[in-house]
Write a protein that holds these residues in place. Structure first.
Motif, PDB file in Angstrom:
ATOM      1  N   LEU A  19      -5.006   8.643   4.795  1.00  0.00           N
ATOM      2  CA  LEU A  19      -3.900   8.189   4.199  1.00  0.00           C
ATOM      3  C   LEU A  19      -3.463   8.116   2.605  1.00  0.00           C
ATOM      4  O   LEU A  19      -2.393   8.524   2.478  1.00  0.00           O
ATOM      5  CB  LEU A  19      -4.132   6.668   4.591  1.00  0.00           C
ATOM      6  N   LEU A  20      -4.566   8.326   2.006  1.00  0.00           N
ATOM      7  CA  LEU A  20      -4.563   8.374   0.631  1.00  0.00           C
ATOM      8  C   LEU A  20      -4.096   9.726   0.303  1.00  0.00           C
ATOM      9  O   LEU A  20      -3.122   9.929  -0.468  1.00  0.00           O
ATOM     10  CB  LEU A  20      -5.919   8.148  -0.076  1.00  0.00           C
ATOM     11  N   GLY A  82      -7.161  -4.896  -1.509  1.00  0.00           N
ATOM     12  CA  GLY A  82      -8.317  -4.764  -0.292  1.00  0.00           C
ATOM     13  C   GLY A  82      -8.320  -3.411   0.175  1.00  0.00           C
ATOM     14  O   GLY A  82      -8.625  -2.423  -0.584  1.00  0.00           O
ATOM     15  N   ASP A  83      -8.269  -3.452   1.597  1.00  0.00           N
ATOM     16  CA  ASP A  83      -8.374  -2.221   2.245  1.00  0.00           C
ATOM     17  C   ASP A  83      -7.300  -1.351   2.296  1.00  0.00           C
ATOM     18  O   ASP A  83      -7.085  -0.337   2.969  1.00  0.00           O
ATOM     19  CB  ASP A  83      -8.770  -2.273   3.812  1.00  0.00           C
ATOM     20  N   GLY A  84      -6.223  -1.836   1.528  1.00  0.00           N
ATOM     21  CA  GLY A  84      -4.995  -0.991   1.361  1.00  0.00           C
ATOM     22  C   GLY A  84      -3.625  -1.743   2.211  1.00  0.00           C
ATOM     23  O   GLY A  84      -3.716  -2.392   3.407  1.00  0.00           O
ATOM     24  N   ASP A  85      -2.538  -1.382   1.629  1.00  0.00           N
ATOM     25  CA  ASP A  85      -1.312  -1.631   2.526  1.00  0.00           C
ATOM     26  C   ASP A  85      -1.059  -0.355   3.112  1.00  0.00           C
ATOM     27  O   ASP A  85      -0.621   0.597   2.922  1.00  0.00           O
ATOM     28  CB  ASP A  85      -0.397  -1.846   1.545  1.00  0.00           C
ATOM     29  N   GLN A 272      -2.035  -9.651   3.472  1.00  0.00           N
ATOM     30  CA  GLN A 272      -2.553  -9.653   2.112  1.00  0.00           C
ATOM     31  C   GLN A 272      -2.089 -11.167   1.845  1.00  0.00           C
ATOM     32  O   GLN A 272      -1.980 -11.099   0.446  1.00  0.00           O
ATOM     33  CB  GLN A 272      -1.813  -8.708   1.640  1.00  0.00           C
ATOM     34  N   ASN A 273      -1.946 -12.195   2.369  1.00  0.00           N
ATOM     35  CA  ASN A 273      -1.297 -13.425   1.912  1.00  0.00           C
ATOM     36  C   ASN A 273      -0.164 -13.639   1.179  1.00  0.00           C
ATOM     37  O   ASN A 273      -0.010 -14.378   0.298  1.00  0.00           O
ATOM     38  CB  ASN A 273      -2.730 -13.834   0.959  1.00  0.00           C
TER      39      ASN A 273
END
Ligand code: GLA
Length: 741
Positions: A19-20, A82-85, A272-273
């Motif tokens: 993804l990155l 966190g673990d990414g969008d 992600q709140n």
């Protein structure tokens, strides 16, 4: 095969890595070259960002920063990734579906070739000064693959901190595109917790508030009722950020869709709140087929953000409404006597002539003739017949309305009339002549709401008919001074005999309604009209562009009304709220009148049944009202003590120059010994000025306990407060507060 934890983790890492790499290839992280669009108001900034991929996202909605360059730094301050969008579009300015988006979309389409994907990228933007203090921004988004575009519009009212946001959807594909969802806007908010204040209700129980902390997932506020759309749930809501806002503290967003039909607002707390708020026309039963080059213009989603609690948000919204939206928001309003509860359907010309005399005697400006004046083949003597036949009933009114309008003039008062032009009783000539004008399923049994059905406003002939109802009344009676426009039924069995595509029905109905209202206002720009829907079933800021006032509820019991008006007061200014003194409730006439005075005062009582003192009280109270009504209508509202939290409810309206105020106090708890044990702290005065308080709206023969000789500093009144001396013997107390020169 069972995967070990380690293998799982490696797979996950590989996935993230991939993804990155993909994202890096697209320069996702080159913030330096990104472009930022801050849309600022007096207190706030809504900031959009265009990145290298041409994604447009909302990076901030909060207090304005002095240094505009710092908006770009905001995203880096959050470590929620966190673990990414995984999607890269969680905070999209207008979230689309079928491509990278995984959350609830604002827009969802099926292209001409049957493909369901949409990806909207930045194309251009511009801004335009509409008038002093009002700036309109437009951001054009296009799909790189399909010839499909969305323009996002933001109308920013600087001084009031209000934003109206809507979208225009268009395409030039080789066939029709189906819009499966077509929201006006989505917002994206960050805070440590969100509290939703929403409303529900029913007839005579409008605006019941409920507050809850939003949990992950989607909370939907919506209606599918079509016409009397707000009956169970209005579109207005509040979201507190970080902690529940109080009257004067906390960050709170007010939202409302400017639409009178089916609406839908989704509040989605994501993984992600963060909170996505998507508001627009309800897509329920309404996939919309959009032709090439046709523009689909959504209604506006309205919002205001306050960092000083609910009170400030209200005052900002009221200012905005009076200046920009409500018809004749800065103008005057007429006091009136209505005959609905006084006579119901049982009246005739001579009875009405007596009521016209009573109107004068009472001292109000206008007489409002309610339901029951029309229809001959099936006379309107109850709610089961006659609706749709807008000819004067010859038995009740042999000389027509024009005689009454003239007679009103002879008595020195004006004349207004009730209509419900969108509706029809099956027992009517209109139904017999034009069954195809009625909303109903051709092969199903009819189902009624208050014995009536809705006319199909999607049909231009019906639009002409509805316009004609109003136009004929004015043509025959040019002196007619007021219209009460009612709308009692919801839509069952939604089906239009006129439309080819039934999925367009709910939308075309509303377009038809607004076409008619626009036409009426083009010809009769200022005549006052009350927006009624069996109470507050249709109050919203799209309708209020055409109406001078709304009817909050058929429930006029003053005790109930304090609660109902209190909740409406968050969103609508007092000048727009029509309140009538009736025989509902057990409270004395003074209490009933005091409550009705917190808005546009009217009466719906049998004046001839009033005893001498009650009549004298009303006459004097109307004179008092004339002396302070401008403060109530145009001043700043301060809610001082909530009826939900204390035995005495208090509100005050303060003139814009802070020189005078009116304070209303009501006992709302009749248990033993209840009353104003504590002083009530006033608000909105000048601390250093001196004020005198005197009691008004006094019942004849009653001496006030308030010593109007004493004067107090604004500071004293706001820090210590003032005791209105409310108790079981003085259940409502109105005080005039005046600056001593
Ligand atoms: C609705 C309105 C009332 C009255 C009646 C007349 O219920 O809310 O105020 O006008 O209709 O039928």
């Amino acid at each position: 095969m069972v995967k070990t934890k380690k293998v799982k983790r490696i797979l996950l890492d590989l996935h993230r890595w991939a993804l990155l790499v993909v994202c890096a290839g697209m320069n996702v992280y080159t913030f330096a070259q990104d472009q930022v669009i801050p849309m600022e108001t007096a207190s706030n900034a809504l900031v959009l960002k265009i990145d290298q991929k041409k994604d447009v996202s909302i990076i901030y909605y909060g207090k304005k920063l002095a240094n505009r360059n710092e908006y770009d730094l905001i995203p880096q301050a959050y470590k929620q990734l966190g673990d990414g969008d995984y999607t890269q579009v969680l905070n999209a300015a207008y979230s689309s579906s079928g491509s990278r988006g995984l959350m609830e979309p604002a827009v969802s389409v099926t292209h001409a070739d049957g493909n369901n994907s949409l990806d909207l990228r930045y194309t251009s933007h511009d801004q335009q000064q509409i008038s002093p203090g009002v700036t309109q921004y437009r951001v054009l988004l296009k799909d790189p693959v399909y010839n499909f575009e969305v323009s996002l519009y933001y109308k920013v009212f600087a001084a009031q901190d209000v934003i109206e946001q809507w979208s225009v959807i268009k395409h030039n594909e080789k066939g029709n595109v189906v819009l499966n969802k077509f929201a006006s806007a989505n917002l994206y908010l960050k805070a440590d917790g969100f509290w939703l204040n929403q409303y529900h209700g029913d007839w005579a129980k409008e605006m019941q508030p409920e507050e809850s902390k939003l949990t992950h997932g989607i909370k939907t506020l919506d209606t599918k009722l079509g016409t009397r759309a707000n009956l169970f749930q209005p579109s207005v809501f509040m979201v507190s950020l970080g902690k529940p806002a109080s009257e004067d503290e906390g960050t709170v967003l007010y939202g409302a869709l400017e639409y009178s039909g089916n609406f839908r607002t989704d509040l989605e707390l994501d993984f992600q709140n963060n909170l996505r708020i998507i508001s627009g026309i309800n897509n329920y039963a309404s996939p919309y087929t959009l032709k090439p080059a046709e523009e689909f213009v959504t209604p506006a989603f309205l919002y205001v953000l306050s960092h000083q609690g609910k009170g400030y948000a209200s005052r900002q919204l009221h200012d905005w409404a009076r200046s920009y939206k409500l018809l004749d928001g800065q103008g005057d309003r007429l006091t009136l006597l209505n005959n609905w509860e006084a006579t119901y359907f049982d009246f005739n010309e001579s009875k009405l002539k007596e009521l016209l005399k009573d109107t004068k005697k009472l001292g109000v400006d206008l007489f409002l003739l309610d339901d029951g004046w029309f229809a001959n083949k099936y006379p309107r003597n109850g709610d089961t017949a006659g609706l749709g036949d807008w000819q004067e009933n010859k038995t009740k009114l042999p000389n027509g309305i024009s005689t009454l309008v003239k007679e009103a003039g002879n008595n020195g008062v004006k004349f207004g009339i009730w209509v419900e032009p969108e509706m029809v009783n099956p027992k009517s000539e209109l139904y017999e002549k034009h069954p195809d004008w009625v909303v109903k399923q051709p092969a199903r049994a009819e189902h009624y709401f208050r014995n009536q059905l809705v006319l199909d406003l999607a049909n231009p002939q019906v639009q002409d008919f509805v316009f004609g109802v109003i136009d004929n009344l004015f043509t025959k009676n040019p002196d007619l001074a007021y219209i009460k426009w009612d709308c009692n039924a919801v839509i069952f069995n939604a089906h239009s005999a006129y439309l080819k595509n039934q999925s367009h029905f709910f939308i075309e109905y509303m377009r038809g309604l607004y076409t008619v209202l626009k036409k009426i206002r083009a010809k009769y720009p200022t005549v006052p009209m009350m927006l009624c829907s069996g109470g507050g079933g249709r109050v919203d800021y799209a309708a209020l562009q055409y109406f001078t006032e709304y009817w909050p509820s058929d429930n006029t019991d003053p005790l109930e009304r304090i609660f109902i008006q209190w909740e409406y007061s968050y969103f609508y200014p007092a000048v727009a709220g029509a309140n009538h003194v009736t025989d509902w409730g057990k409270q004395p006439i003074k209490y009933r009148t005091d409550v009705a005075m917190m808005g546009k005062l009217g009466f719906d009582i049998v004046v001839s049944h009033l005893n001498e003192k009650d009549l004298l009280y009303c006459q004097n109270a109307i004179k008092d009202y004339q002396s302070f009504k401008q403060i109530v209508w145009k001043g700043d509202l301060y809610r001082l003590a909530s009826p939900r939290e204390s035995a005495v409810a208090s509100l005050s309206y303060v003139s814009k120059d802070r020189s005078s105020a009116v304070m209303f106090n009501y006992l709302v708890n009749s248990r033993y010994g209840q009353g104003s044990s504590y002083p009530v702290k006033l608000k909105g005065l000048e601390a250093a000025s001196t004020y005198r308080l005197s009691e008004i709206s006094l019942y004849p023969g009653v001496n006030s306990l308030i010593d109007s000789q004493k004067v107090y500093s604004g500071q004293f009144l706001m820090e210590i407060g003032f005791n209105p001396l409310v108790n079981s013997g003085r259940t409502s107390v109105v005080l005039k507060v005046e600056k001593v020169k």
